[in-house]
Enzyme design. Structure first.
Site, PDB file in Angstrom:
ATOM      1  N   CYS A  37       0.812  -1.225   0.000  1.00 15.42           N
ATOM      2  CA  CYS A  37       0.000   0.000   0.000  1.00 15.42           C
ATOM      3  C   CYS A  37       0.844   1.274   0.000  1.00 15.42           C
ATOM      4  O   CYS A  37       0.310   2.359  -0.188  1.00 15.42           O
ATOM      5  CB  CYS A  37      -0.902   0.019   1.219  1.00 15.42           C
ATOM      6  SG  CYS A  37       0.049  -0.018   2.741  1.00 15.42           S
ATOM      7  N   CYS A  91      -1.572  -4.912   7.410  1.00 19.14           N
ATOM      8  CA  CYS A  91      -1.169  -3.729   8.190  1.00 19.14           C
ATOM      9  C   CYS A  91      -0.432  -4.143   9.462  1.00 19.14           C
ATOM     10  O   CYS A  91       0.424  -3.412   9.972  1.00 19.14           O
ATOM     11  CB  CYS A  91      -2.366  -2.881   8.586  1.00 19.14           C
ATOM     12  SG  CYS A  91      -3.493  -2.517   7.231  1.00 19.14           S
TER      13      CYS A  91
END
Ligand code: FES
Length: 326
Positions: free
Chosen positions: A39, A108
């Site tokens: 990302c 994440c």
């Protein structure tokens, strides 16, 4: 427990809204900046370490809520933990500590853990480097400057750093590999001891020369390289450790190109005296079991190589050209 309208747990939302331990540490013991290639988000991590324990973990997140919540939890998990336990923290543990996170946010959770591990690696490298510098200082006090000696040796190669394939045999703590890399050479650096290779790689990392050195675990008496693979072969202060260096010398000749150079250095009488004194000052004995360098010169001369012997400050350097043996 989940909020009825949310895909996030209460714990996740709490860490997202009130992230713990955000900030920076002045003069940290370990630092890392790591990013998530999926990302493009990244975090910076600062560690304080005392008595093998993480006493503080501060961070800044440049990314999503998932990165904030998971890094916040990592900081709580890391602070107060012994180093050997901190290394075992995984992203699964982080996800569990948050009571779960949505599937599409699982990646994440890697950032905080990656940041922690990279900052710990930074700490270990600095620690090792400190010990390395102390050792160099000790030798310098006795008049032996390893860095200068290795740089002088490397200058005796005539091959071009742009294209030459170099081999460093018996790298030990990596002094010679570093000197080759400083001069722009790429090299394969071998040692029989995995511990020494680990130490040498940390030094290369510290000096940011690791991209030029390929450390490999090899017995120098049985190298797996093809004949005539290298333009230059170097070995420093290895010979006096080998009761019979002949298998190693034979391998050097085998893997060296006929137009290449083998450069071997070992201590002169003065060098041995200095090493003895330096080791004795630490209550240790400098182990000498092997051949003297003069005997090595004779061995190569008997194999019809051209051998030049140069006396340096504490060492004798042999410049060997195997061309006559072909
Ligand atoms: Fe980038 Fe979460 S989406 S770290």
């Amino acid at each position: 427990m989940m909020d009825s309208d949310s895909i996030y747990t209460d714990k996740f939302l709490d860490h997202f809204i009130n992230p713990r331990n955000v900030g920076e540490i002045e003069n940290p013991d370990g630092y890392a900046k790591v990013g998530d290639p999926q990302c493009g988000d990244y975090i910076k991590v600062w560690l304080k370490i005392e008595d093998d324990t993480i006493t503080d973990y501060k961070y800044k997140v440049f990314g999503c809520g998932g990165a904030i919540a998971t890094t916040s939890v990592v900081s709580e998990l890391a602070i107060g933990r012994r180093l050997r336990d901190a290394i075992d923290l995984t992203d699964d543990i982080v996800i569990q500590a948050l009571g779960g996170i949505p599937e599409n946010k699982a990646h994440c959770s890697l950032l905080g853990i990656q940041g922690l591990r990279t900052a710990l690696a930074d700490y270990f490298i600095k620690q090792n480097h400190l010990r390395y510098e102390e050792r160099l200082d000790l030798y310098r006090r006795y008049g032996y400057n390893i860095t200068m000696a290795r740089d002088r040796l490397v200058k005796k190669f005539t091959a071009s750093p742009d294209s030459a394939k170099m081999l460093d045999i018996g790298t030990g703590k990596g002094h010679l590999a570093l000197a080759l890399a400083r001069a722009g050479f790429r090299c394969v650096s071998v040692d029989v001891s995995k511990d020494e290779l680990h130490y040498a790689s940390l030094n290369a990392l510290y000096f940011q020369l690791d991209h030029l050195i390929d450390f490999q675990n090899h017995d120098a008496a049985r190298l797996s390289f093809e004949p005539h693979s290298f333009d230059g072969i170097a070995s420093a202060d290895l010979i006096h450790h080998l009761p019979d260096p002949q298998p190693v010398l034979t391998e050097m000749l085998r893997v060296c190109k006929p137009t290449g150079r083998i450069i071997i250095t070992d201590f002169s009488q003065k060098g041995f005296e200095i090493m003895n004194e330096a080791h004795l000052s630490e209550g240790r004995i400098h182990p000498v079991t092997g051949w003297k360098i003069e005997k090595v010169a004779q061995w190569f001369a008997d194999k019809n190589c051209h051998v030049q012997s140069v006396e340096e400050v504490c060492e004798i350097v042999l410049i060997i050209e195997p061309i006559l043996s072909t």
